[in-house]
Scaffold this motif. Structure first.
Motif, PDB file in Angstrom:
ATOM      1  N   VAL A  25      15.490  -5.434 -33.602  1.00 42.14           N
ATOM      2  CA  VAL A  25      16.106  -6.662 -33.096  1.00 42.14           C
ATOM      3  C   VAL A  25      16.620  -6.456 -31.667  1.00 42.14           C
ATOM      4  CG1 VAL A  25      18.291  -7.911 -33.415  1.00 42.14           C
ATOM      5  CG2 VAL A  25      16.614  -7.832 -35.272  1.00 42.14           C
ATOM      6  N   ILE A  26      17.194  -5.286 -31.423  1.00 50.95           N
ATOM      7  CA  ILE A  26      17.670  -4.988 -30.061  1.00 50.95           C
ATOM      8  C   ILE A  26      16.499  -4.952 -29.091  1.00 50.95           C
ATOM      9  CG2 ILE A  26      18.553  -3.117 -28.585  1.00 50.95           C
ATOM     10  CD1 ILE A  26      20.524  -2.432 -30.839  1.00 50.95           C
ATOM     11  N   MET A  27      15.450  -4.260 -29.452  1.00 46.98           N
ATOM     12  CA  MET A  27      14.347  -4.076 -28.508  1.00 46.98           C
ATOM     13  C   MET A  27      13.670  -5.397 -28.169  1.00 46.98           C
ATOM     14  SD  MET A  27      14.954  -1.157 -27.795  1.00 46.98           S
ATOM     15  CE  MET A  27      15.859   0.197 -28.545  1.00 46.98           C
ATOM     16  N   SER A  28      13.686  -6.333 -29.150  1.00 41.20           N
ATOM     17  CA  SER A  28      12.976  -7.598 -28.913  1.00 41.20           C
ATOM     18  C   SER A  28      13.644  -8.421 -27.818  1.00 41.20           C
ATOM     19  CB  SER A  28      12.891  -8.399 -30.214  1.00 41.20           C
ATOM     20  OG  SER A  28      14.166  -8.840 -30.591  1.00 41.20           O
ATOM     21  N   VAL A  29      14.923  -8.172 -27.507  1.00 42.14           N
ATOM     22  CA  VAL A  29      15.552  -8.928 -26.412  1.00 42.14           C
ATOM     23  C   VAL A  29      15.445  -8.191 -25.080  1.00 42.14           C
ATOM     24  CG1 VAL A  29      17.172 -10.001 -28.020  1.00 42.14           C
ATOM     25  CG2 VAL A  29      17.942  -8.117 -26.623  1.00 42.14           C
ATOM     26  N   LYS A  30      14.830  -6.999 -25.089  1.00 45.44           N
ATOM     27  CA  LYS A  30      14.558  -6.252 -23.862  1.00 45.44           C
ATOM     28  C   LYS A  30      15.791  -6.099 -22.971  1.00 45.44           C
ATOM     29  CE  LYS A  30       9.835  -8.186 -23.781  1.00 45.44           C
ATOM     30  NZ  LYS A  30       9.491  -7.499 -25.034  1.00 45.44           N
ATOM     31  N   PRO A  31      16.834  -5.461 -23.499  1.00 48.79           N
ATOM     32  CA  PRO A  31      18.015  -5.245 -22.642  1.00 48.79           C
ATOM     33  C   PRO A  31      17.670  -4.328 -21.470  1.00 48.79           C
ATOM     34  CG  PRO A  31      18.201  -3.996 -24.687  1.00 48.79           C
ATOM     35  CD  PRO A  31      16.992  -4.859 -24.828  1.00 48.79           C
ATOM     36  N   SER A  32      18.399  -4.506 -20.353  1.00 51.84           N
ATOM     37  CA  SER A  32      18.152  -3.690 -19.150  1.00 51.84           C
ATOM     38  C   SER A  32      18.090  -2.207 -19.521  1.00 51.84           C
ATOM     39  CB  SER A  32      19.251  -3.943 -18.122  1.00 51.84           C
ATOM     40  OG  SER A  32      20.530  -3.769 -18.730  1.00 51.84           O
ATOM     41  N   ILE A  33      19.011  -1.777 -20.367  1.00 51.13           N
ATOM     42  CA  ILE A  33      18.984  -0.391 -20.864  1.00 51.13           C
ATOM     43  C   ILE A  33      19.575  -0.365 -22.266  1.00 51.13           C
ATOM     44  CG2 ILE A  33      21.211   0.151 -19.760  1.00 51.13           C
ATOM     45  CD1 ILE A  33      20.113   3.064 -19.408  1.00 51.13           C
ATOM     46  N   ALA A  34      19.019   0.484 -23.099  1.00 49.67           N
ATOM     47  CA  ALA A  34      19.592   0.734 -24.427  1.00 49.67           C
ATOM     48  C   ALA A  34      19.337   2.199 -24.747  1.00 49.67           C
ATOM     49  CB  ALA A  34      18.951  -0.157 -25.488  1.00 49.67           C
ATOM     50  N   ILE A  35      20.305   2.821 -25.388  1.00 47.26           N
ATOM     51  CA  ILE A  35      20.141   4.219 -25.807  1.00 47.26           C
ATOM     52  C   ILE A  35      20.275   4.267 -27.319  1.00 47.26           C
ATOM     53  CG2 ILE A  35      21.061   6.572 -25.645  1.00 47.26           C
ATOM     54  CD1 ILE A  35      22.126   5.879 -22.874  1.00 47.26           C
ATOM     55  N   THR A  36      19.378   4.986 -27.965  1.00 48.35           N
ATOM     56  CA  THR A  36      19.468   5.205 -29.412  1.00 48.35           C
ATOM     57  C   THR A  36      19.296   6.699 -29.692  1.00 48.35           C
ATOM     58  OG1 THR A  36      17.115   5.078 -29.943  1.00 48.35           O
ATOM     59  CG2 THR A  36      18.305   2.972 -29.751  1.00 48.35           C
ATOM     60  N   HIS A  37      19.620   7.095 -30.912  1.00 51.10           N
ATOM     61  CA  HIS A  37      19.210   8.424 -31.371  1.00 51.10           C
ATOM     62  C   HIS A  37      17.688   8.425 -31.504  1.00 51.10           C
ATOM     63  CE1 HIS A  37      19.128   5.967 -34.929  1.00 51.10           C
ATOM     64  NE2 HIS A  37      18.371   6.872 -35.503  1.00 51.10           N
ATOM     65  N   ALA A  38      17.064   9.595 -31.397  1.00 55.96           N
ATOM     66  CA  ALA A  38      15.643   9.701 -31.743  1.00 55.96           C
ATOM     67  C   ALA A  38      15.547   9.732 -33.268  1.00 55.96           C
ATOM     68  CB  ALA A  38      15.047  10.970 -31.138  1.00 55.96           C
ATOM     69  N   PRO A  39      14.467   9.171 -33.842  1.00 57.38           N
ATOM     70  CA  PRO A  39      14.385   9.096 -35.303  1.00 57.38           C
ATOM     71  C   PRO A  39      14.670  10.447 -35.971  1.00 57.38           C
ATOM     72  CG  PRO A  39      12.571   7.888 -34.311  1.00 57.38           C
ATOM     73  CD  PRO A  39      13.300   8.565 -33.184  1.00 57.38           C
ATOM     74  N   GLY A  40      15.553  10.403 -36.977  1.00 57.13           N
ATOM     75  CA  GLY A  40      15.894  11.623 -37.717  1.00 57.13           C
ATOM     76  C   GLY A  40      16.940  12.495 -37.040  1.00 57.13           C
TER      77      GLY A  40
END
Lengths: 261, 261
Positions: B232-247
């Protein structure tokens, strides 16, 4: 008319038409009632974060879209500005008036927070044969300002306000279990027993509501109270805030029992 | 070193020193791990509201103060920018790189959301003798995009993503009860049985993760998945977003069992 047996939608319609202007206690048996807090959008993030960090004091049932007077989840079609029998308007934290309809004050930047109410768990306690003293004595529940700090969030901070119900010792465990199963309406108690432990000097002198009889051997049991978010909001003195008047709640379409799931 | 037996703080220190850069599965037995999503403050209100409206997909464990890299509740003292073994940075919704430390990218307007993870309920399922197939087969859990609409909030909307675990029919009730007791880590299943009912055409072709063996008679059981908020976050294409890498999760100081209370 027997409002206890009516459906929420029908009672809300009578409220909208101002045919009901009194408190909603006892109306629509089995359905949850909700506290209302309306704030300008500039405060909405901090307040929602405060609720996330203090879920026992501030269990959010629904948040409206900005500017919308309508709910989708807990009372589809309900008009937030007209379907509560009595509202209070606060300006800079000071009570400015009580109204049966606040639609003429509505602003495009208003966000409405509907917050779970202890009426829901009290009906479960009664169903489970746990006495609820202030109902027996036809009084308001006694409420106390504690020494427990809420988790602050942005501009909002303050002490937790609790409600107290005296419970016979053999029913304390049952009271904990019944309410623990309903986290969306304050959930399990925050304290059992010694009032001084949470900064309460005299149970006979509540900060809000009425005192109630505590029978010999009964244990005072304390639950986080929906007055906490109200007091936290007022301490920030927002330009305007609208709440329900005490006891005059929004009657939702959500059955109490579904608040467990 | 046996990371399973170590305390979260000690493992986080090894991660901070980049002595651990691998996935965190199996580390710190009994402690909850959390998903991370970091967003600029302009998105924070809508995202927090999305989480409030979609608690099964997006059970928030903690939200940082704006600009702060430090947590208070679930991992006091943890550095959000360094205590996860691997991060992903997305710019306008596109993966821009993976890093072991994102402190040099930190912005004063960042808000961090820590979200409950199914690792917690899987350890409870295993303790209750409910098999968890993808662990048995050493694969990633299969995840599917459903036809179930999330409740939209501001700019965020999308379909629910679910994870699937095949459960022997005599253990389905137990699997429901174990996970229902943990609403802060996705809670009870959202669907049991027929995949087509929720828009899944072929269990053998998950949208994310790996397929797993479904033994004769086993029932596919579906839980709301933490990939939902990410997608859902990625679909709005924020200027920048940081997540953990899977796992590669944040290991918190919260015991899994305390997520029930």
């Amino acid at each position: 008319m027997d409002y206890a047996k009516m459906l929420p939608r029908d009672v809300r319609n009578l409220i909208r038409e101002e045919k009901i202007t009194k408190h909603t206690s006892g109306m629509c048996d089995g359905y949850a009632q909700a506290n209302l807090a309306v704030l300008p959008a500039e405060y909405a993030y901090d307040f929602l974060l405060f609720a996330q960090r203090n879920p026992k004091s501030c269990p959010i049932l629904e948040v409206s879209d900005k500017g919308s007077r309508f709910l989708k989840a807990i009372a589809p079609g309900a008009d937030i500005a007209r379907d509560i029998p009595k509202y209070r308007i606060y300006r800079k934290g000071v009570l400015d008036g009580e109204y049966n309809d606040v639609s003429k004050f509505w602003q495009d930047d208003f966000v409405s927070f509907l917050i779970g109410c202890s009426f829901s768990f009290e009906s479960e306690l009664l169903a489970a044969d746990v006495p609820v003293r202030q109902i027996e004595e036809d009084r308001n529940v006694p409420m106390y300002i504690t020494n427990i700090d809420c988790e602050p969030a942005g501009v909002f901070y303050g002490k937790m306000v609790v409600s107290m119900r005296p419970i016979p010792p053999e029913l304390v465990v049952r009271a904990v279990n019944v309410t623990a199963s309903m986290p969306r309406v304050h959930g399990a108690p925050v304290h059992i027993g010694d009032p001084e432990r949470i900064g309460i000097k005299d149970l006979g002198k509540p900060d809000f509501g009425d005192s109630v009889t505590i029978k010999k051997g009964e244990v005072p049991v304390f639950w986080a109270c929906g007055v906490t978010p109200q007091s936290v909001i007022m301490s920030v003195k927002p330009s305007i805030a609208i709440t329900h008047a005490p006891g005059h709640m929004l009657i939702t379409d959500v059955k109490n029992i579904l608040l467990k799931y």
